[in-house]
Write a protein that holds these residues in place. Sequence first.
Motif, PDB file in Angstrom:
ATOM      1  N   ARG A  43       0.801  -1.240   0.000  1.00 49.79           N
ATOM      2  CA  ARG A  43       0.000   0.000   0.000  1.00 49.79           C
ATOM      3  C   ARG A  43       0.827   1.280   0.000  1.00 49.79           C
ATOM      4  O   ARG A  43       0.271   2.366  -0.005  1.00 49.79           O
ATOM      5  N   GLN A 104      -3.339  20.777  -5.258  1.00 48.73           N
ATOM      6  CA  GLN A 104      -3.675  19.421  -4.876  1.00 48.73           C
ATOM      7  C   GLN A 104      -3.640  18.495  -6.081  1.00 48.73           C
ATOM      8  O   GLN A 104      -3.848  18.901  -7.212  1.00 48.73           O
ATOM      9  N   PHE A 107      -6.343  12.402  -8.782  1.00 45.81           N
ATOM     10  CA  PHE A 107      -5.955  11.040  -9.141  1.00 45.81           C
ATOM     11  C   PHE A 107      -6.979  10.389 -10.058  1.00 45.81           C
ATOM     12  O   PHE A 107      -8.181  10.656  -9.971  1.00 45.81           O
TER      13      PHE A 107
ATOM     14  N   PHE B  33      -0.264  16.787   3.508  1.00 48.75           N
ATOM     15  CA  PHE B  33      -1.606  16.454   3.052  1.00 48.75           C
ATOM     16  C   PHE B  33      -2.060  15.146   3.698  1.00 48.75           C
ATOM     17  O   PHE B  33      -1.252  14.255   3.937  1.00 48.75           O
ATOM     18  N   TYR B  35      -4.848  12.032   3.015  1.00 45.60           N
ATOM     19  CA  TYR B  35      -5.730  11.412   2.028  1.00 45.60           C
ATOM     20  C   TYR B  35      -6.449  10.217   2.656  1.00 45.60           C
ATOM     21  O   TYR B  35      -5.945   9.562   3.570  1.00 45.60           O
ATOM     22  N   GLN B  37      -8.224   6.551   1.344  1.00 44.11           N
ATOM     23  CA  GLN B  37      -8.379   5.617   0.242  1.00 44.11           C
ATOM     24  C   GLN B  37      -9.315   4.506   0.703  1.00 44.11           C
ATOM     25  O   GLN B  37      -8.924   3.599   1.443  1.00 44.11           O
ATOM     26  N   LEU B  43      -7.470   7.727  -4.352  1.00 43.57           N
ATOM     27  CA  LEU B  43      -7.204   8.586  -3.204  1.00 43.57           C
ATOM     28  C   LEU B  43      -8.074   9.831  -3.254  1.00 43.57           C
ATOM     29  O   LEU B  43      -8.238  10.455  -4.306  1.00 43.57           O
ATOM     30  N   LEU B  45      -8.461  13.570  -1.252  1.00 46.42           N
ATOM     31  CA  LEU B  45      -7.813  14.496  -0.332  1.00 46.42           C
ATOM     32  C   LEU B  45      -8.782  14.889   0.772  1.00 46.42           C
ATOM     33  O   LEU B  45      -9.902  15.327   0.489  1.00 46.42           O
ATOM     34  N   ILE B  90      -7.759   3.201   4.130  1.00 45.72           N
ATOM     35  CA  ILE B  90      -6.347   3.489   4.327  1.00 45.72           C
ATOM     36  C   ILE B  90      -6.206   4.999   4.366  1.00 45.72           C
ATOM     37  O   ILE B  90      -6.744   5.705   3.505  1.00 45.72           O
ATOM     38  N   LEU B  92      -3.504   8.072   4.295  1.00 40.18           N
ATOM     39  CA  LEU B  92      -2.123   8.349   3.898  1.00 40.18           C
ATOM     40  C   LEU B  92      -1.797   9.817   4.093  1.00 40.18           C
ATOM     41  O   LEU B  92      -2.620  10.686   3.786  1.00 40.18           O
TER      42      LEU B  92
END
Lengths: 117, 116
Positions: A43, A104, A107, B33, B35, B37, B43, B45, B90, B92
Amino acid sequence: AQTVTQSQPEMSVQEAETVTLSCTYDTSESNYYLFWYKQPPSRQMILVIRQEAYKQQNATENRFSVNFQKAAKSFSLKISDSQLGDTAMYFCALRTRRSGSARQLTFGSGTQLTVLP
Amino acid sequence: SAVISQKPSRDICQRGTSLTIQCQVDSQVTMMFWYRQQPGQSLTLIATANQGSEATYESGFVIDKFPISRPNLTFSTLTVSNMSPEDSSIYLCSVALGGTSTDTQYFGPGTRLTVL
């Protein structure tokens, strides 16, 4: 608003072969950066390669290279001589160059790549 | 790049409790930052944390649910408050390295949270 699209949810490739992952994006900015990150089963998000939009030359990092087509807003990742350790989820990401909140990352949805022995 | 660590690496928590996740980086950075998930997803923010100022939250995330601290240039925490199973994800942290307009984000190893 910025969008990043990865149309291949899953791909597989034989070890030592070459594979190309697709990414398209949309932004109204003229200056921006594009990234490919990989996320193996551990991960950890790992930066694979980065491309500045104002550079015409495609970025290369060892076995990883990109095909950046600015007019088509396409940013594909080519992995040569695929290795078992390349098995991971690959994310394409876009960031504009302006400071502030626009910095930012946006994704894509990711492509799960499996390298087969 | 930078060496980024997160604690805990994983945790299993009960509904209604809170968990604080720590993020430590080995160099001073201005922007950090956080994030989220969710399982099988990309991901998203949560917020941007700058040292010396309040965190900036993205749409859909509020300070009461995800309070963030940024006491110095190498450390930040994210708290997931009053947890529910929907918070299983998750989490991050990342840091931005490079110039003001040319920075690249590098990520920590993530914290896998399961809420029962």
